[in-house]
Design an enzyme around this catalytic site. Structure first.
Site, PDB file in Angstrom:
ATOM      1  N   HIS A  69     -21.952   1.625  23.216  1.00  0.00           N
ATOM      2  CA  HIS A  69     -22.796   0.518  24.033  1.00  0.00           C
ATOM      3  C   HIS A  69     -21.616  -0.276  24.993  1.00  0.00           C
ATOM      4  O   HIS A  69     -20.491  -0.117  24.769  1.00  0.00           O
ATOM      5  CB  HIS A  69     -23.371  -0.391  23.008  1.00  0.00           C
ATOM      6  CG  HIS A  69     -24.252  -1.452  23.560  1.00  0.00           C
ATOM      7  ND1 HIS A  69     -23.995  -2.571  24.429  1.00  0.00           N
ATOM      8  CD2 HIS A  69     -25.334  -1.263  23.513  1.00  0.00           C
ATOM      9  CE1 HIS A  69     -24.963  -3.062  24.898  1.00  0.00           C
ATOM     10  NE2 HIS A  69     -25.976  -2.378  24.374  1.00  0.00           N
ATOM     11  N   ASP A  88     -30.702   2.231  19.221  1.00  0.00           N
ATOM     12  CA  ASP A  88     -31.740   3.520  19.366  1.00  0.00           C
ATOM     13  C   ASP A  88     -31.275   4.639  18.382  1.00  0.00           C
ATOM     14  O   ASP A  88     -32.062   5.780  18.300  1.00  0.00           O
ATOM     15  CB  ASP A  88     -31.263   4.250  20.757  1.00  0.00           C
ATOM     16  CG  ASP A  88     -31.845   3.317  21.910  1.00  0.00           C
ATOM     17  OD1 ASP A  88     -31.029   2.949  22.699  1.00  0.00           O
ATOM     18  OD2 ASP A  88     -33.176   3.073  21.813  1.00  0.00           O
TER      19      ASP A  88
HETATM   20  C1  SDX Z   1     -29.412   0.778  25.284  1.00  0.00           C
HETATM   21  O1  SDX Z   1     -26.968  -2.438  27.932  1.00  0.00           O
HETATM   22  C2  SDX Z   1     -27.856  -2.670  26.929  1.00  0.00           C
HETATM   23  O2  SDX Z   1     -28.041  -3.752  26.445  1.00  0.00           O
HETATM   24  C3  SDX Z   1     -28.738  -1.644  26.729  1.00  0.00           C
HETATM   25  C4  SDX Z   1     -29.379  -1.574  25.328  1.00  0.00           C
HETATM   26  C5  SDX Z   1     -30.573  -2.626  25.605  1.00  0.00           C
HETATM   27  O3  SDX Z   1     -31.376  -3.268  24.616  1.00  0.00           O
HETATM   28  O4  SDX Z   1     -31.045  -2.909  26.655  1.00  0.00           O
HETATM   29  O5  SDX Z   1     -28.668  -1.995  24.271  1.00  0.00           O
HETATM   30  C6  SDX Z   1     -30.158  -0.236  25.097  1.00  0.00           C
HETATM   31  O6  SDX Z   1     -29.589   1.523  26.396  1.00  0.00           O
HETATM   32  C7  SDX Z   1     -28.263   1.232  24.204  1.00  0.00           C
HETATM   33  C8  SDX Z   1     -27.672   2.456  24.495  1.00  0.00           C
HETATM   34  C9  SDX Z   1     -28.294   3.584  24.236  1.00  0.00           C
HETATM   35  N1  SDX Z   1     -27.756   4.849  24.956  1.00  0.00           N
HETATM   36  C10 SDX Z   1     -27.337   5.941  24.212  1.00  0.00           C
HETATM   37  O7  SDX Z   1     -27.407   5.845  23.036  1.00  0.00           O
HETATM   38  C11 SDX Z   1     -26.700   7.159  24.878  1.00  0.00           C
HETATM   39  C12 SDX Z   1     -25.453   7.273  24.462  1.00  0.00           C
HETATM   40  N2  SDX Z   1     -24.120   6.558  24.607  1.00  0.00           N
HETATM   41  C13 SDX Z   1     -23.647   6.526  26.057  1.00  0.00           C
HETATM   42  O8  SDX Z   1     -24.276   7.191  26.916  1.00  0.00           O
HETATM   43  C14 SDX Z   1     -22.655   5.397  26.352  1.00  0.00           C
HETATM   44  O9  SDX Z   1     -22.116   4.864  25.154  1.00  0.00           O
HETATM   45  C15 SDX Z   1     -23.464   4.131  26.681  1.00  0.00           C
HETATM   46  C16 SDX Z   1     -24.073   4.438  28.125  1.00  0.00           C
HETATM   47  C17 SDX Z   1     -24.291   3.471  26.050  1.00  0.00           C
HETATM   48  C18 SDX Z   1     -22.407   3.070  27.375  1.00  0.00           C
HETATM   49  O10 SDX Z   1     -21.610   3.724  28.527  1.00  0.00           O
HETATM   50  P1  SDX Z   1     -20.252   3.371  28.797  1.00  0.00           P
HETATM   51  O11 SDX Z   1     -20.251   1.817  28.684  1.00  0.00           O
HETATM   52  O12 SDX Z   1     -20.147   3.520  30.444  1.00  0.00           O
HETATM   53  O13 SDX Z   1     -19.240   3.879  28.012  1.00  0.00           O
HETATM   54  P2  SDX Z   1     -17.832   4.611  28.529  1.00  0.00           P
HETATM   55  O14 SDX Z   1     -18.177   5.739  29.318  1.00  0.00           O
HETATM   56  O15 SDX Z   1     -17.169   3.635  28.903  1.00  0.00           O
HETATM   57  O16 SDX Z   1     -17.367   5.040  26.978  1.00  0.00           O
HETATM   58  C19 SDX Z   1     -15.987   4.887  26.584  1.00  0.00           C
HETATM   59  C20 SDX Z   1     -15.604   6.190  26.071  1.00  0.00           C
HETATM   60  C21 SDX Z   1     -15.619   7.394  27.138  1.00  0.00           C
HETATM   61  O17 SDX Z   1     -14.758   8.249  26.776  1.00  0.00           O
HETATM   62  P3  SDX Z   1     -13.081   8.272  27.527  1.00  0.00           P
HETATM   63  O18 SDX Z   1     -13.440   8.853  28.864  1.00  0.00           O
HETATM   64  O19 SDX Z   1     -12.607   6.909  27.262  1.00  0.00           O
HETATM   65  O20 SDX Z   1     -12.455   9.269  26.896  1.00  0.00           O
HETATM   66  O21 SDX Z   1     -16.499   6.462  25.096  1.00  0.00           O
HETATM   67  C22 SDX Z   1     -17.126   7.670  25.459  1.00  0.00           C
HETATM   68  C23 SDX Z   1     -17.082   8.052  26.690  1.00  0.00           C
HETATM   69  O22 SDX Z   1     -16.967   9.273  27.180  1.00  0.00           O
HETATM   70  N3  SDX Z   1     -18.501   7.726  24.967  1.00  0.00           N
HETATM   71  C24 SDX Z   1     -19.093   8.210  24.080  1.00  0.00           C
HETATM   72  C25 SDX Z   1     -20.333   8.042  23.543  1.00  0.00           C
HETATM   73  N4  SDX Z   1     -20.566   6.695  24.555  1.00  0.00           N
HETATM   74  C26 SDX Z   1     -19.240   6.632  25.111  1.00  0.00           C
HETATM   75  N5  SDX Z   1     -18.655   9.652  23.533  1.00  0.00           N
HETATM   76  C27 SDX Z   1     -19.584  10.684  22.912  1.00  0.00           C
HETATM   77  N6  SDX Z   1     -20.739   9.964  22.670  1.00  0.00           N
HETATM   78  C28 SDX Z   1     -21.324   8.823  23.190  1.00  0.00           C
HETATM   79  N7  SDX Z   1     -22.454   8.372  22.951  1.00  0.00           N
END
Ligand code: SDX
Length: 439
Positions: free
Chosen positions: A315, A373
């Site tokens: 998140h 989710d």
């Molecule tokens: C919702 O914003 C809100 O409030 C949204 C929400 C709401 O109520 O409105 O809470 C609802 O959208 C919840 C999120 C649902 N999405 C997912 O579950 C999809 C999977 N999650 C990711 O796509 C991701 O975590 C996000 C989109 C939720 C957050 O994206 P960020 O903040 O851009 O994450 P990031 O890229 O900064 O992550 C930091 C690191 C990265 O790795 P490095 O580059 O540091 O090596 O963590 C990794 C990312 O690649 N990473 C993940 C991951 N989420 C982040 N790696 C594997 N699986 C994941 N799910």
């Protein structure tokens, strides 16, 4: 426009350009809760520079009184009330009232609010035929995007955003009609006849009745399922300035009508990185198949070239457990127990996947925990709701938050159109040559 330091500036931050020695003091603004915010509005005028924050990870786009999130502590408050208390002791209409008006309703206010909602649950009969324009196998999110956007073609008496009565009427219409639009979308995409709303049922009961009642036999709404549905709606009602809420605010800042703004929010919510994640979690669990395949899947997630993410994890704001995920998991166990489902392979797989992930350095170091989710789809599936409808349900609930945020923005004194800037990295100025002279 001259920018004056807002009255709540408590201290300042100085920014100095090393190249020229020019500097300016930025007011640091403080809210009721949360970190201080540097007010950068005068930067272009005083130092001729912009700030750069492509995904708005460190940018406050507005101030708001509606929702507060502490991502490090896993705290979520709606108008100051903790989400766990609201989920346990309030109903979705009470929370919708709270988001819209700032206070929980007393009995008289609650009665008037629910009566007013009941007056708007029906759709213009012409909208029934509007559904016929969609392919039966359309994704339900494509249908509700179209139907909600079309509402502005029917309700001309609630389009004037400068008229308080119009704003309040459009808010009630949207909150009241979304369950009908969603249930009719489910019925249409499955070739089933529409069921009309009933005013003797509460919000969650009415939605389930429109979803599953058939003309061929009486349908009794399960009190367990309607209570679970009500709680799921509360958990999805609002969440500060997430992508879809920011979409609604930006669309609203141009003066677009509220129905068009909510349609824009629905489109934004659809993405798998946002509200589409609940559907993606079920697909992910299906792909993994069984507990003994978890290790291989996790290895794929860690291999960045795979592009595979652990859906329902991570998140932008929560760097701790999403408080909604904890309540959702507890509700999972309750609903499955009440449904007499002794063991649900999907839930067992999800619980094992969570157990492994939250102990794995890759996820721990990146502060990736289950979000709202991760478990929601398991409950919805157990309740008989098809995967393709999960994000539609999220939209039904979030409409209360979207329209409350929209209303707060429109009523903000000095509200202006949102217009971010950019860093230009394209070609410098050059002259056009005729087609004949081009290589
Ligand atoms: C919702 O914003 C809100 O409030 C949204 C929400 C709401 O109520 O409105 O809470 C609802 O959208 C919840 C999120 C649902 N999405 C997912 O579950 C999809 C999977 N999650 C990711 O796509 C991701 O975590 C996000 C989109 C939720 C957050 O994206 P960020 O903040 O851009 O994450 P990031 O890229 O900064 O992550 C930091 C690191 C990265 O790795 P490095 O580059 O540091 O090596 O963590 C990794 C990312 O690649 N990473 C993940 C991951 N989420 C982040 N790696 C594997 N699986 C994941 N799910």
């Amino acid at each position: 426009m001259s920018v004056t330091a807002p009255s709540n500036a408590t201290s300042t931050a100085t920014i100095t350009l090393d190249a020229t020695g020019q500097s300016t003091k930025l007011p640091l603004l403080t809210g009721t809760l949360g970190p201080a915010v540097a007010d950068i509005r005068k930067l272009p005028a005083e130092l001729g520079i912009f700030t750069y924050d492509p995904a708005y990870g460190g940018t406050a786009a507005c101030d708001s009184k509606i929702t507060y999130i502490d991502g490090d502590e896993g705290v979520l408050l709606h108008r100051g009330y903790p989400i766990d208390q609201l989920a346990e002791r309030a109903t979705f209409p009470e929370v919708a009232y709270l988001l819209l008006n700032g206070e929980l309703p007393n009995q008289a206010e609650h009665a008037a609010f629910t009566t007013e909602l009941n007056n708007h649950t029906m759709l213009h009969e012409q909208l029934r035929h509007f559904y016929n324009g969609f392919n039966r196998n359309a994704h339900p999110m494509a249908v509700i995007c179209g139907v909600v956007g079309a509402l502005s073609a029917f309700y001309h008496d609630s389009l004037d955003i400068n008229d308080r009565g119009h704003r309040e009427l459009s808010a009630m219409r949207l909150i009241a009609k979304m369950p009908t639009i969603a249930a009719w979308t489910y019925k249409y995409t499955h070739g089933f006849p529409f069921t009309y709303p009933r005013n003797d049922l509460n919000y969650a009961e009415n939605f389930l009745h429109m979803m599953f009642a058939m003309p061929s036999a009486p349908y009794q709404v399960s009190p367990v399922l309607s209570r679970a549905m009500d709680r799921i709606l509360i958990l999805h009602a609002d969440h500060e300035q997430n992508a879809s809420t920011s979409t609604v605010r930006l669309a609203g800042s141009t003066g677009a009508n509220p129905f068009a703004c909510i349609a824009a929010g629905i489109a934004s919510l659809w993405g798998p990185a946002h509200g589409g994640a609940n559907e993606a979690v079920l697909k992910m669990l299906g792909t993994i198949g069984s507990k003994d395949h978890i290790a291989d899947f996790i290895a794929k997630v860690k291999d960045r070239s795979s592009g595979v993410k652990l859906m329902g994890f991570g998140h932008r704001v929560y760097k701790n457990f999403d408080p909604r995920a904890k309540i959702m998991q507890a509700t999972c166990h309750e609903v499955l127990g009440e449904l007499g489902i002794k063991h649900d392979p999907l839930l067992e797989l999800a619980v094992e996947l969570e157990r492994i992930a939250i102990e794995d350095e890759y996820f721990v170091s990146r502060k990736l925990y289950p979000n709202v989710d991760f478990y929601s789809g398991i409950i919805l599936k157990a309740m008989g709701i098809p995967t393709s409808m999960f994000t539609v349900l999220f939209a039904v609930a979030r409409t209360a938050g979207w329209i409350s945020q929209w209303k707060e923005m429109i009523e903000e004194p000095g509200q202006r159109i949102g217009r971010p800037r950019q860093i230009y990295t394209g070609a410098g100025p050059r002259d056009l040559v005729s087609m004949a002279e081009r290589a």
